[in-house]
Design a protein around this motif. Sequence first.
Motif, PDB file in Angstrom:
ATOM      1  N   TRP A 178      39.852  46.760  26.407  1.00  0.00           N
ATOM      2  CA  TRP A 178      39.394  46.255  27.704  1.00  0.00           C
ATOM      3  C   TRP A 178      37.941  45.843  27.656  1.00  0.00           C
ATOM      4  O   TRP A 178      37.536  44.904  28.322  1.00  0.00           O
ATOM      5  N   LYS A 179      37.144  46.533  26.860  1.00  0.00           N
ATOM      6  CA  LYS A 179      35.757  46.104  26.715  1.00  0.00           C
ATOM      7  C   LYS A 179      35.716  44.696  26.139  1.00  0.00           C
ATOM      8  O   LYS A 179      34.926  43.856  26.556  1.00  0.00           O
ATOM      9  N   THR A 232      27.601  52.872  36.428  1.00  0.00           N
ATOM     10  CA  THR A 232      28.973  53.360  36.224  1.00  0.00           C
ATOM     11  C   THR A 232      28.980  54.849  35.870  1.00  0.00           C
ATOM     12  O   THR A 232      29.943  55.354  35.293  1.00  0.00           O
ATOM     13  N   THR A 251      30.970  51.239  29.080  1.00  0.00           N
ATOM     14  CA  THR A 251      29.630  50.985  29.620  1.00  0.00           C
ATOM     15  C   THR A 251      28.629  52.089  29.295  1.00  0.00           C
ATOM     16  O   THR A 251      27.444  51.909  29.490  1.00  0.00           O
ATOM     17  N   ILE A 299      29.239  44.863  39.726  1.00  0.00           N
ATOM     18  CA  ILE A 299      30.647  44.643  39.340  1.00  0.00           C
ATOM     19  C   ILE A 299      31.152  45.744  38.402  1.00  0.00           C
ATOM     20  O   ILE A 299      32.324  46.117  38.460  1.00  0.00           O
ATOM     21  N   ALA A 300      30.257  46.254  37.556  1.00  0.00           N
ATOM     22  CA  ALA A 300      30.699  47.103  36.442  1.00  0.00           C
ATOM     23  C   ALA A 300      31.550  48.296  36.894  1.00  0.00           C
ATOM     24  O   ALA A 300      32.593  48.586  36.303  1.00  0.00           O
ATOM     25  N   LEU A 311      37.108  42.036  28.709  1.00  0.00           N
ATOM     26  CA  LEU A 311      36.188  41.778  29.806  1.00  0.00           C
ATOM     27  C   LEU A 311      34.823  41.290  29.321  1.00  0.00           C
ATOM     28  O   LEU A 311      33.924  41.038  30.120  1.00  0.00           O
ATOM     29  N   PHE A 350      31.361  41.146  33.662  1.00  0.00           N
ATOM     30  CA  PHE A 350      32.185  42.214  34.236  1.00  0.00           C
ATOM     31  C   PHE A 350      31.591  43.606  34.016  1.00  0.00           C
ATOM     32  O   PHE A 350      31.668  44.465  34.883  1.00  0.00           O
ATOM     33  N   LEU A 351      31.039  43.821  32.815  1.00  0.00           N
ATOM     34  CA  LEU A 351      30.567  45.161  32.478  1.00  0.00           C
ATOM     35  C   LEU A 351      29.044  45.276  32.456  1.00  0.00           C
ATOM     36  O   LEU A 351      28.504  46.340  32.209  1.00  0.00           O
ATOM     37  N   TYR A 358      33.464  48.648  39.444  1.00  0.00           N
ATOM     38  CA  TYR A 358      34.814  48.227  39.829  1.00  0.00           C
ATOM     39  C   TYR A 358      35.645  47.880  38.601  1.00  0.00           C
ATOM     40  O   TYR A 358      36.832  48.193  38.541  1.00  0.00           O
ATOM     41  N   SER A 359      35.020  47.231  37.619  1.00  0.00           N
ATOM     42  CA  SER A 359      35.755  46.897  36.393  1.00  0.00           C
ATOM     43  C   SER A 359      36.280  48.154  35.719  1.00  0.00           C
ATOM     44  O   SER A 359      37.461  48.233  35.362  1.00  0.00           O
ATOM     45  N   VAL A 410      40.236  49.459  35.217  1.00  0.00           N
ATOM     46  CA  VAL A 410      40.832  49.782  33.919  1.00  0.00           C
ATOM     47  C   VAL A 410      41.383  51.213  33.932  1.00  0.00           C
ATOM     48  O   VAL A 410      42.457  51.481  33.405  1.00  0.00           O
TER      49      VAL A 410
END
Lengths: 293, 297
Positions: B127-128, B248, B240, B159-160, B131, B153-154, B162-163, B167
């Motif tokens: 996913w990293k 995050t 992150t 946003i981070a 994204l 995204f990250l 929520y991303s 996931v």
Amino acid sequence: MNTAVNESVAKSGDSSRPSGIKARFKSPVATPLRFVLFLIYGIPMLWIVLTSLKSPSDVISSQSSFVFIPTLDAYSEALSNSGLYTALQQSLVIATGTVVLTLLLAIPAGYGLARVDSRITTVGLGMLIVLQMLPQTSNVIPLYQIFGQWNLLNTNAGVIIADTAMLVPFGVLLMRPFFRAVPVALEEAAKLDGAGTFRTFFSIMMPIARNGIATTGTLIFLLAWGEFLYAVNFFLTPNNYPLSALLAQQVSAFGIDWPGLMALAVITSIPIMVLFAFTYRLLREGLTLGAVK
Amino acid sequence: MPHSIRRLASRRQLLFAAPAAVFLTIFAIYPLLQLMRMSVSDVTVSTLNDPWQYSGLENFQTDFASPAFGETVLNTVIFVTIVTLLGLAGGLGAAILLSKSGRWTGFILGLLVFIWALPPVVNGSVWKFLLGSSGLFNSIGLETGLTTQPIPFLFDDSIALYSVALVNAWAVIPFNALVFRASIMGISPEVFEAARMDGASRWEEIRHIIVPVVKPTTLVLLVLTVVYGFRSFDFIYVMTFGGPGVATTTLPFLGYIQAFVRFDFGLGAATAVIAVAMVIVLAVLYARSVRREEANS
């Protein structure tokens, strides 16, 4: 997830039944929605494999996301690194050690707590649930200090013990319903035949609960294989890291070599894939019995 | 039930639990006590193995006074809410879709169990990458002209979180779906047949048969998913590492960062004690919901 076992959920449903409900009429939305579900979970898996077959320059230019010349470079590079074999061996030693130690403790404990109904049992079960729910990020802080004092840092034994302490509550809560399902009359019959408590446990209860033991063992193996927080903090150098810790360390680094990383991810997943192929049924049922991640 | 016989004969079977009890006392309970002691002491990584200086509630005061702590608590609430709502809704949706035999069902079920079995660090890595700025989502966005530059995204503070939460929800849905599915499969086929004879649509079946049946399961899964979201650290660690800044960082992760990155073990222990206290509250709720369900079944 971490988290807990729930006999009642297990009782309310039996997933081994092939299909309780037959599709008599076709719902028009179900099939497209199922396809969406498939995409949401299938694409990430496909992407690991595709990326691991790219060359690093292909990854950086987004134009070649879909069309590229596959290469096994990332794999041959990963496999030529002797560190990988050490990590694989570490993973195997830690996961196997954790399974053995956890089962040794959890099987008899599951039996004891299944057969005695008293205040102690209630308190014990409550404590197991709490222990199982504790954040691992909280456990790692005192364990680091204690293991430092006891010379367990930088040893496989330290990581195995920490993993076991984390997974025994889960194992006990998972084993208990399997023993509880065995009728007490069976044990009483064995006792009438002159078998002692220990003999009854080993030659009557253990064989009957072997399915539960297999399920618990498999789940513990999967969890121990993926554990990385203890490994990253208790091993003082990356030379001793198991695969999961190596992957966690490399993915948090700057300037990631993505094909190499994805090749490492695939290699880390292969043993899980093999285990999955052999134990799918057990896993599917075990999942509904107890929860982990 | 020969309850009295069983009682007389088998108290000593509790001895079987003794090895596990001893082990857990040494390696789980004792560390917990040590954590509490650490939280009221002035301990850094260099004084970890010296006698600790008692500092009262200073660590807790430092925690509460720092702006990062408040932000972290808020992050935790947002994170747990997203993971729980999406995890439950997605899990139930997937379970309903997969409760009928049909094309794809068996295959998707296998895929879900497989995803669940994969180490979180593997899923997090993928996913990293997906994204990332040259990942799948940004490639699609750029190539179709939906976006002119990659979406961070990250790497963006707003946003981070929520991303990573999305996931995490993605990762918990397979488990929830399987538990929900088990409870749906427990409904006898005759119930559905009767409903169908009365002309019920699939939607009505879901509303009037499936939803009431899975209600007790939902209660249990609710607590489990909240706990899962609360103690989740693997995806945060991999994707992150709590950043950018503390965008995050959730409460349990903050304790880890304080101890192992900033080397302030006393402060990290204080944060961890707060996290543990919250888990104990959740565990009590869980025990209650299980007992209630057992009483009903």
